[in-house]
Scaffold this active site. Structure first.
Site, PDB file in Angstrom:
ATOM      1  N   GLU A   1      15.718  28.818  47.650  1.00 50.04           N
ATOM      2  CA  GLU A   1      17.044  29.414  47.840  1.00 50.04           C
ATOM      3  C   GLU A   1      17.096  30.572  46.853  1.00 50.04           C
ATOM      4  O   GLU A   1      17.453  30.421  45.704  1.00 50.04           O
ATOM      5  CB  GLU A   1      18.124  28.379  47.543  1.00 50.04           C
ATOM      6  CG  GLU A   1      19.499  28.830  47.989  1.00 50.04           C
ATOM      7  CD  GLU A   1      20.124  29.795  47.006  1.00 50.04           C
ATOM      8  OE1 GLU A   1      19.805  31.010  47.060  1.00 50.04           O
ATOM      9  OE2 GLU A   1      20.909  29.368  46.170  1.00 50.04           O
TER      10      GLU A   1
ATOM     11  N   GLU B   1      19.026  40.501  42.029  1.00 53.17           N
ATOM     12  CA  GLU B   1      18.203  39.630  41.198  1.00 53.17           C
ATOM     13  C   GLU B   1      16.734  39.735  41.614  1.00 53.17           C
ATOM     14  O   GLU B   1      15.848  39.412  40.836  1.00 53.17           O
ATOM     15  CB  GLU B   1      18.596  38.140  41.270  1.00 53.17           C
ATOM     16  CG  GLU B   1      19.957  37.809  40.745  1.00 53.17           C
ATOM     17  CD  GLU B   1      20.269  36.325  40.949  1.00 53.17           C
ATOM     18  OE1 GLU B   1      21.446  35.963  40.820  1.00 53.17           O
ATOM     19  OE2 GLU B   1      19.358  35.520  41.244  1.00 53.17           O
TER      20      GLU B   1
END
Ligand code: GJV
Length: 426
Positions: A204, A213
């Site tokens: 995930e 990110e």
């Protein structure tokens, strides 16, 4: 195009084109990725007056990067950055530090839509998972690995986690009777040695606006190193979605507010409000379906089996929206959907949709505010492109540039192309 009367008091600075740019107006300068432009005047934050091959024109600043080598040469200083790179371009200390806290792990576990989607993937694939080897990249508390061990009968699950939460994950695995199947590996996936290849790589990894990110790079590196030929990536696919939208509440509370607070005129602060509140994306924006001005569309689609890390440097998507109702165009909102292809041929593909028409998730949606609202009557076409430019230095960051034009059936003249870049965050 060349303006002889320009007063170039400061020496021009050399910038390099990050990607191709095609002029959308007579005063704009076209260039290709890698071209070296001389920037004479930074006329605004977004548009700079530049020269290339004797031609001058406005170039979008978000498409340009300083030639670091050149700037050192200008200063006559040649620092050896190998020793004194003070900050890690991946900012791993603060990144993994944040994931070592229960706050973030709790936020993700409390996100029922997200966690239940992964549980459903394991449950519906429990039969073909029998005897398989699974890698859970970025397992956190190990919830997905425990789903695998409890809802299916895999041969082994390698639960990989770089943050300090991994110290507790081992305990959770034992307390839930899964220590025979699940092995926790604490460390960065890029640096770990696993016992062998895996049949399924589940993770995930999605961030705001899908890629923020850039944990996806770690997933692709692990795929290339550990996923066997013909193995499965979960998610198998990902789509970034976009829609032109109203955001009256946000606009009112951040911009209109300054018109008459307590009977005073604070409009002098509105330009500051625009740069402070509208120059970066707004994470965790909850878009109401009725604020969508058109049917959303997928602007970028990723195949997790074939995507390369180098593709992540710049991703480009196109859009054409037909405005379905009169309203105020305050900005664009984005979100993502991820697909989980079944392990069994011709079985249904499951999907986690983080958009406004689905159960809200902890990501919510991401709002990109225009500099000013635009009234739309309905029937107009909003078309353009979206560019995701990964930050060449800060590797978890990117800049999202949206270029759009609005044309209506009445208006016959050529429509003005607007462009705005949103750093996320550097
Ligand atoms: N969906 C997201 N945006 N974040 C949710 C998952 C992120 C989890 O993966 C871990 N993680 C991230 N990158 C890595 C990596 N390269 N190696 C190991 N663990 C990682 C991180 O410490 C955190 O526990």
């Amino acid at each position: 195009m060349h303006q002889d009367n320009e007063d170039y008091t400061n020496p021009p600075e050399e910038f390099i084109g990050l990607s191709d740019f095609t002029s959308c107006g007579s005063d704009q300068l076209s260039f290709r990725a890698g071209d070296r432009l001389l920037v004479h005047t930074k006329t605004s934050a977004d548009w700079w007056w530049a020269e290339l091959g004797g031609l001058c024109g406005y170039a979008p600043s978000s498409y340009l990067k300083q030639d670091v080598e050149d700037s050192y040469l200008n200063q006559g200083v040649k620092e050896d950055t190998s020793e004194n790179t003070s900050e890690d371009p991946w900012q791993d200390e603060e990144y993994f530090g944040s994931y070592g806290t229960l706050r973030l792990q709790l936020e993700m576990l409390s996100d029922r839509a997200r966690t239940e989607a992964y549980r459903q993937v394991i449950l519906t694939n429990s039969a073909p998972l029998k005897g398989k080897v699974v890698m859970d990249l970025g397992c956190g508390t190990g919830v997905i690995s425990l789903f695998c061990a409890r809802l299916a009968q895999p041969k082994a699950v390698y639960a990989v986690e770089a943050s300090s939460i991994a110290e507790h994950t081992e305990t959770l695995v034992r307390q839930n009777g899964c220590e025979e199947v699940v092995t926790v590996f604490q460390g960065r996936a890029e640096e770990l040695e696993l016992p062998g290849t895996v049949d399924i790589l589940i993770s995930e990894w999605m961030g705001n606006c899908l890629l923020f990110e850039f944990m996806v790079e770690s997933v692709l590196q692990a795929r290339d190193r550990w996923l066997r030929e013909g193995g499965m990536m979960w998610p198998s696919g990902a789509s970034l979605c976009l829609v032109p939208c109203q955001a009256l509440d946000y606009y009112t509370e951040r911009m209109v507010f300054w018109e008459q607070p307590y009977g005073l005129d604070f409009t002098a602060l509105q330009s500051l409000a625009q740069s402070e509140f509208f120059s970066r994306p707004r994470f965790s924006h909850l878009l109401k379906p009725e604020d969508c001005l058109a049917t959303p569309c997928d602007v970028i689609t990723l195949d997790m089996l074939t995507l390369h890390v180098t593709d992540l440097e710049k991703l480009r998507g196109q859009f054409t929206f037909i405005v379905e109702k009169a309203g105020t165009f305050h900005g664009f909102t984005s979100w993502f959907r991820v697909q989980f292809q079944s392990l069994e041929r011709d079985k249904t593909t499951l999907e986690l949709d983080t958009g406004p028409y689905s159960e809200p998730t902890h990501w919510k949606q991401t709002l990109f505010m225009l500099d000013g609202p635009i009234l739309l009557l309905g029937g107009e076409t909003v078309s353009g492109i979206i560019l995701l430019h990964r930050n060449p230095v800060w590797r978890r960051h990117m800049t999202v540039t949206i270029q759009w034009s609005i044309s209506s059936t009445e208006e016959t003249g050529n429509c003005m192309v607007q462009s705005k870049s949103f750093p996320m965050w550097r």
